[in-house]
Design a protein around this motif. Structure first.
Motif, PDB file in Angstrom:
ATOM      1  N   UNK A  86       0.851  -1.194   0.000  1.00 46.16           N
ATOM      2  CA  UNK A  86       0.000   0.000   0.000  1.00 46.16           C
ATOM      3  C   UNK A  86       0.882   1.237   0.000  1.00 46.16           C
ATOM      4  N   UNK A  87       0.687   2.148   0.978  1.00 48.64           N
ATOM      5  CA  UNK A  87       1.482   3.384   0.979  1.00 48.64           C
ATOM      6  C   UNK A  87       2.809   3.227   1.702  1.00 48.64           C
ATOM      7  N   UNK A  88       3.114   2.023   2.164  1.00 43.43           N
ATOM      8  CA  UNK A  88       4.300   1.813   2.982  1.00 43.43           C
ATOM      9  C   UNK A  88       5.460   1.230   2.178  1.00 43.43           C
ATOM     10  N   UNK A  89       6.668   1.688   2.510  1.00 40.04           N
ATOM     11  CA  UNK A  89       7.885   1.084   1.980  1.00 40.04           C
ATOM     12  C   UNK A  89       8.638   0.505   3.173  1.00 40.04           C
ATOM     13  N   UNK A  90       8.728  -0.809   3.196  1.00 40.24           N
ATOM     14  CA  UNK A  90       9.435  -1.524   4.253  1.00 40.24           C
ATOM     15  C   UNK A  90      10.804  -1.870   3.679  1.00 40.24           C
ATOM     16  N   UNK A  91      11.876  -1.507   4.384  1.00 42.88           N
ATOM     17  CA  UNK A  91      13.197  -1.773   3.822  1.00 42.88           C
ATOM     18  C   UNK A  91      14.210  -1.998   4.940  1.00 42.88           C
TER      19      UNK A  91
ATOM     20  N   UNK B 233      12.823  -5.449   6.471  1.00 41.55           N
ATOM     21  CA  UNK B 233      12.513  -6.227   5.273  1.00 41.55           C
ATOM     22  C   UNK B 233      13.378  -7.482   5.198  1.00 41.55           C
ATOM     23  N   UNK B 234      14.633  -7.399   5.643  1.00 39.04           N
ATOM     24  CA  UNK B 234      15.506  -8.576   5.634  1.00 39.04           C
ATOM     25  C   UNK B 234      14.986  -9.642   6.600  1.00 39.04           C
ATOM     26  N   UNK B 235      14.476  -9.225   7.760  1.00 42.88           N
ATOM     27  CA  UNK B 235      13.913 -10.182   8.716  1.00 42.88           C
ATOM     28  C   UNK B 235      12.648 -10.830   8.160  1.00 42.88           C
ATOM     29  N   UNK B 236      11.822 -10.047   7.477  1.00 42.02           N
ATOM     30  CA  UNK B 236      10.633 -10.607   6.830  1.00 42.02           C
ATOM     31  C   UNK B 236      11.045 -11.615   5.767  1.00 42.02           C
ATOM     32  N   UNK B 237      12.081 -11.287   5.007  1.00 37.85           N
ATOM     33  CA  UNK B 237      12.562 -12.193   3.969  1.00 37.85           C
ATOM     34  C   UNK B 237      13.036 -13.509   4.576  1.00 37.85           C
ATOM     35  N   UNK B 238      13.729 -13.445   5.701  1.00 38.57           N
ATOM     36  CA  UNK B 238      14.175 -14.660   6.389  1.00 38.57           C
ATOM     37  C   UNK B 238      12.980 -15.498   6.826  1.00 38.57           C
ATOM     38  N   UNK B 239      11.980 -14.850   7.412  1.00 35.32           N
ATOM     39  CA  UNK B 239      10.765 -15.572   7.836  1.00 35.32           C
ATOM     40  C   UNK B 239      10.116 -16.265   6.644  1.00 35.32           C
ATOM     41  N   UNK B 240       9.988 -15.557   5.531  1.00 36.08           N
ATOM     42  CA  UNK B 240       9.326 -16.126   4.347  1.00 36.08           C
ATOM     43  C   UNK B 240      10.118 -17.292   3.780  1.00 36.08           C
ATOM     44  N   UNK B 241      11.438 -17.136   3.687  1.00 32.79           N
ATOM     45  CA  UNK B 241      12.267 -18.223   3.165  1.00 32.79           C
ATOM     46  C   UNK B 241      12.213 -19.443   4.085  1.00 32.79           C
ATOM     47  N   UNK B 242      12.064 -19.198   5.369  1.00 29.32           N
ATOM     48  CA  UNK B 242      11.942 -20.291   6.342  1.00 29.32           C
ATOM     49  C   UNK B 242      10.651 -21.079   6.113  1.00 29.32           C
ATOM     50  N   UNK B 243       9.574 -20.396   5.730  1.00 28.47           N
ATOM     51  CA  UNK B 243       8.260 -21.029   5.647  1.00 28.47           C
ATOM     52  C   UNK B 243       7.968 -21.686   4.305  1.00 28.47           C
TER      53      UNK B 243
END
Length: 196
Positions: free
Chosen positions: A175-180, A184-194
């Motif tokens: 949406x209007x947010x930029x997560x970086x 964002x790296x921690x989110x990427x780790x969580x996603x790759x884990x799942x």
């Protein structure tokens, strides 16, 4: 065009989290002493789907003004563990109390060029709560569907050079947010884990 990922039910999330091995992300080689910190990657069920809780920092803060982050902060002398740090900070910043969080694990600490070594703690919010934002720490609280984050096209990586070394920097637009950055790296780790 990639296939859209279906929402992961809570029981399947726990199963995947426990059975799959978390990816090891490279850390920058930082020689300076780093301050210890911990953040809470809190997942909450909304309309039958898991969402990740995120905050936006006030623009008046000296450190990371206006950036998207997880509830968290520096380790304090009275904290018995990094998990306690993450839970204490979540209670202080958004009124998400430790009794309402089921901690399921943590990832290896992530070093940042801003002088921190941040440990992500993963927790499930047991029941809906009424957030109360600390205006000195948080301007906004919002959630992002985990199914959105799991779609690889929503997580971008660019490489930047710093002091002669190349480092990946992650970006997520929602949406209007930029997560970086570290968030964002921690989110990427969580996603790759799942992802199976």
């Amino acid at each position: 065009m990639q296939k859209k990922i279906k929402p992961i039910p809570l029981t399947e999330f726990k199963l995947r989290y426990n059975l799959l091995q978390a990816p090891i992300e490279p850390n920058p080689d930082i020689k300076d002493p780093l301050r210890q910190a911990a953040v809470l990657i809190a997942l909450i069920q909304e309309e039958g789907e898991l969402h990740v809780l995120l905050t936006r920092r006030p623009t008046h803060l000296r450190s990371h003004p206006g950036q998207i982050s997880f509830p968290g902060g520096k380790v304090e002398r009275g904290d018995a563990s990094l998990i306690e740090t993450a839970l204490r900070e979540a209670a202080e910043e958004i009124a998400l109390y430790p009794s309402n969080v089921e901690v399921i694990g943590q990832y290896a600490a992530m070093k940042t060029f801003t002088g921190f070594e941040i440990t992500p703690v993963i927790g499930l919010v047991k029941q809906a709560f009424t957030p109360k934002l600390d205006p000195g720490e948080v301007d906004e609280l919002f959630t992002v569907p985990l199914s959105y984050l799991l779609q690889s096209e929503n997580r971008q990586k660019q490489t930047y050079q710093r002091q002669g070394l190349h480092h990946p920097v992650y970006f997520i637009r929602y949406r209007q947010h930029l997560i970086w950055g570290a968030t964002a790296a921690m989110i990427n780790t969580l996603c790759k884990h799942l992802i199976i």
